[in-house]
Write an enzyme that holds these catalytic residues in place. Sequence first.
Site, PDB file in Angstrom:
ATOM      1  N   SER A 512       0.654  -1.192   0.157  1.00  0.00           N
ATOM      2  CA  SER A 512      -0.020  -0.014  -0.084  1.00  0.00           C
ATOM      3  C   SER A 512       0.623   1.289   0.009  1.00  0.00           C
ATOM      4  CB  SER A 512      -1.018   0.234   1.035  1.00  0.00           C
ATOM      5  OG  SER A 512      -1.663  -1.103   1.100  1.00  0.00           O
ATOM      6  N   ARG A 513       2.148   1.084  -0.522  1.00  0.00           N
ATOM      7  CA  ARG A 513       2.882   2.481  -0.793  1.00  0.00           C
ATOM      8  C   ARG A 513       3.356   2.928   0.535  1.00  0.00           C
ATOM      9  NH1 ARG A 513       3.157   0.208  -4.720  1.00  0.00           N
ATOM     10  NH2 ARG A 513       2.722   1.013  -6.841  1.00  0.00           N
TER      11      ARG A 513
END
Length: 538
Positions: A512-513
């Site tokens: 999710s970065r």
Amino acid sequence: MPSFLLLSSLLFAPTLSSSSAAAAVPIPFPNPLRRPLSVCPAYPFWGSRRGPGSICYASSPPSSPLARALSSTGSMEDQAVSYLTQREAAEIDEILMGPLGFSVDQLMELAGLSVAAAISEVYKSSEYRRVLAICGPGNNGGDGLVAARHLHHFGYEPFICYPKRTPKPLYNGLVTQLESLSISFISVDDLPQNLTENFDLIVDAMFGFSFHGQPRPPFDDLIQRLASLSRVDCGRKRSSAIVSVDIPSGWHVEEGDITGEGFEPDMLVSLTAPKLCAKKFVGPHHFLGGRFVPPSIISKYKLKLPQYPGTSMCVRIGKPPSVDIASLRENYISPELLEDQVLSHPVDQFHKWFDEAVAAGLREPNAMALSTSGHEGKPSSRIVLLKGADKQGFVWFTNYGSQKAKELSENPHASLLFYWNPLNRQVRVEGTVEKVSKEESETYFHSRPRGSQLGAIASKQSTTVIGRHVLDEAYKKLEEEYADGSLIPMPEYWGGYRLKPTKFEFWQGQPSRLHDRLRYSIRTVNGGEVWHIERLSP
């Protein structure tokens, strides 16, 4: 072995400084023997006759987002490649199995490994973990059994549907090998009607080019399930991918899907040369294998085959694919990078990660992006190779007349970037740059291959030349001048640089970065310099 036609009659209806400074610690290069090679073997063909396959060295990281996003909107009719008729395929098969000395089990092993390697190159195991291999009773089915074994070792979770088992020692051995790995065999009755509910990828290893007629139960129903699955694309993207071995099952070997009721595979792996039906294949992934095909066969059948890149024995064929760049993304899955886990000195941490990149078999883990800028402040970057690293700095060698050298003479500040994609890791290093001693440069220069030494003299780096022939002629002249093996003098315009770090950043990709970023910077404490570690927001 018995003719496949006899068997088929039972199953089917007929139809990556100053002179006082100590020399940098050399960066060890990966041992090629430790480097995992992706082998994409020769596909065997369905039936008693076998066809050649492919051995594929994976030159790019398996299952990159780019590879998975590739799509082709047309057929292969404009591709400069030959297509084989069913008769030609059978004749070539006989030659391979006769004068050329290939055995069925050799080709089957190469074929199954080829299928597994092609799959791993396009379909990442983290996204396409559950694989169903549907295997027929002939050699094509044997390919599927071998592919399943290799996929298991590649990190996938294979399942086997093998309705009509062949009671021969070769096939019994393949089944025993799979059972010893606890790979599950599923009966047709226990398969879900909608295969996409339980499987991420389906390997179609039912029929090959020797197929004749209409498939009988249970293969007719299995083909219809694949056809139903392939039509889900109309309303929504299906989650399961279909990979066909040599021929999409149910297709006519030369005419393709005659009835229009068959399925469209997402990947087709052709062998030796595509069969005529491959002209009708419109899926995004078409691979060709069979680089070992001898000149005699190429000449006899006037085969036009694409060039295989480097040492690879697999090559993607078809129309140039298009890609939606905005859709390319990767959700990184990596161990956490925590402050209490890293080493206190950034150079020690760098060597730890570098050693892990070497152990992982990454190609050129010492490749780094060097960014420089001159007095105008305009940045420029290029890939160079790290040749030494210690607590004095990071060393590389180049031509002192190059663009980067000119910019460093105007602005002795630069940055380095290492990117190890398969490990989801980056390392950024910033600092000041100085030339290494002439003695250090000469020591490294004379450790290089003689060809590289001559190349450094022949090339006036970053200057313009009117053509390749200028470089070739200069190199040839130098070869003749030093043909006696005498010492090649290091040119005055060539040597090394050392970047003395003032800042490091270690980056580890996360889901999710929310990536891990740890920065090392020099701070003054009690009159001395120490490295301070802090976390940065991703």
